[in-house]
Design an enzyme around this catalytic site. Structure first.
Site, PDB file in Angstrom:
ATOM      1  N   ALA A   1     -25.283  52.451 -74.382  1.00 13.88           N
ATOM      2  CA  ALA A   1     -23.925  52.880 -74.064  1.00 13.88           C
ATOM      3  C   ALA A   1     -23.735  54.284 -74.628  1.00 13.88           C
ATOM      4  CB  ALA A   1     -22.920  51.906 -74.682  1.00 13.88           C
ATOM      5  N   LYS A   2     -22.552  54.815 -74.401  1.00 18.76           N
ATOM      6  CA  LYS A   2     -22.294  56.201 -74.828  1.00 18.76           C
ATOM      7  C   LYS A   2     -22.560  56.419 -76.314  1.00 18.76           C
ATOM      8  CE  LYS A   2     -19.555  58.219 -71.270  1.00 18.76           C
ATOM      9  NZ  LYS A   2     -18.694  57.248 -70.556  1.00 18.76           N
ATOM     10  N   ARG A   3     -22.231  55.383 -77.121  1.00 17.92           N
ATOM     11  CA  ARG A   3     -22.388  55.586 -78.571  1.00 17.92           C
ATOM     12  C   ARG A   3     -23.850  55.831 -78.965  1.00 17.92           C
ATOM     13  NH1 ARG A   3     -21.145  50.465 -77.793  1.00 17.92           N
ATOM     14  NH2 ARG A   3     -22.764  48.915 -78.123  1.00 17.92           N
ATOM     15  N   HIS A   4     -24.781  55.532 -78.065  1.00 23.54           N
ATOM     16  CA  HIS A   4     -26.192  55.768 -78.374  1.00 23.54           C
ATOM     17  C   HIS A   4     -26.643  57.172 -77.968  1.00 23.54           C
ATOM     18  CE1 HIS A   4     -26.087  51.226 -77.893  1.00 23.54           C
ATOM     19  NE2 HIS A   4     -26.394  51.428 -79.164  1.00 23.54           N
ATOM     20  N   GLY A   5     -25.674  58.021 -77.617  1.00 26.00           N
ATOM     21  CA  GLY A   5     -26.035  59.374 -77.193  1.00 26.00           C
ATOM     22  C   GLY A   5     -26.143  59.405 -75.674  1.00 26.00           C
TER      23      GLY A   5
END
Ligand code: GLU
Length: 315
Positions: A245-249
């Site tokens: 997801a976005k939080r993983h870059g």
């Protein structure tokens, strides 16, 4: 004559394709091509509120960039609505569906059991007493309704990758929607109609879709069609073990490409994660055909770390 073998790539243009999607497409493509099977590309664009304009073209560019190919033109689900409607009519004639006026919040409020993420809460059967004939009355009253399939069982199946699978009926969601109240087909119906009519024999997809498979098998059985072979493969997760997801870059394929990462380097990383290479080194999908083995893929999620991405020149 043995039936023609055919696999498929089935992106949903609801957003950008990322490294996780690429791994599933690579496996699906190799599974087909290594058997000499055809491959079709199908744009799964019926989920209208979530479809992003331009994402379909971007998905095609991404697949080409990866070095994957397909036979014929891409097939677009929204051009096939009449086919899905015809099959819904068959299910109505067989009394296998009923009109359902429950809203999402009604169902969430009634749900008590934990449920599979993809399937939503287990349907409590509130509208199961309704019959096909009730649809006319509901329409006359201006009540929006969906069509739900009577899923009296959850058939076990043999998965080419996972082995014997049985999903508890409560986990697979109970009676499921085949036609949404907004007037469009649901994924479960469209995917079965498409795979059957397009002669798809090999379905390789992410294991998040396992709870959908018993539902799809019920549809195949009701319609008198032979189900394809299914293989559900682990997803790519971030360092925290959660789905990319976005939080993983930014793991969008377009972002990697724009940063100058070579597709062969990414393919090499994915091939290594699948157990086909000793170390991540650049390779093309075509060069992987002789190395492909479904059984070499680890049975745990594939963890994508920043260090692995740095190794292919992406940071
Ligand atoms: N379109 C779905 C996705 O991108 C795949 C559905 C399937 O493979 O059956 O997640």
């Amino acid at each position: 004559m043995p039936p023609t073998l055919r696999g498929r790539l089935a992106p949903s243009p609801t957003g950008a394709q990322h490294v996780g999607n690429a791994r599933t497409y690579l496996i699906a493509w190799l599974a087909a091509r290594s058997k000499g099977a055809g491959v079709i590309l199908r744009m799964e664009d019926i989920d209208s509120p979530r479809i992003k304009p331009a994402a379909a073209e971007q998905a095609i560019d991404d697949l080409r960039w990866l070095g994957l190919d397909w036979d014929g033109d891409p097939i677009v689900q929204t051009t096939r609505l009449a086919r899905y409607e015809a099959v819904l009519d068959r299910l109505k004639r067989q009394d296998l569906v009923y009109p359902c006026i429950c809203t999402r919040s009604d169902i969430a409020a009634a749900a008590s059991a934990p449920h599979a993420e993809h399937e939503g809460p287990n349907y409590p059967g509130t509208c199961a007493h309704r019959s096909v004939a009730d649809a006319g009355t509901l329409a006359a009253m201006g009540r929006p309704f969906a069509w739900r399939f009577r899923a009296n069982e959850s058939p076990p199946f043999v998965d080419e990758f996972c082995g014997d699978v049985w999903v508890d009926r409560a986990q697979s969601g109970g009676d499921f929607v085949v036609w949404k109240s907004a007037g469009s087909p649901a994924y479960q119906l469209a995917v079965v109609v498409d795979d059957a009519e397009m002669g798809v024999t090999e379905v390789i997809r992410g294991d998040d879709l396992i709870p959908s498979t018993p539902r799809q098998i019920l549809l195949y059985q009701s319609l008198g069609w032979t189900p394809p072979r299914f293989a559900h493969v682990p997803l790519v997760v971030g360092e925290d073990g959660r789905r990319l997801a976005k939080r993983h870059g930014d793991t969008r394929l377009a972002a990697l490409r724009d940063a100058g990462v070579k597709a062969e380097s990414l393919i090499g990383l994915l091939a290594w994660s699948c157990g086909w290479l000793e170390k991540p080194e650049p390779i093309t999908p075509t060069e992987l055909i002789p190395l492909y083995r479904l059984e070499a893929i680890p049975h745990r999620p594939c963890m994508l770390t920043p260090a692995l991405l740095r190794g292919i020149g992406y940071s």
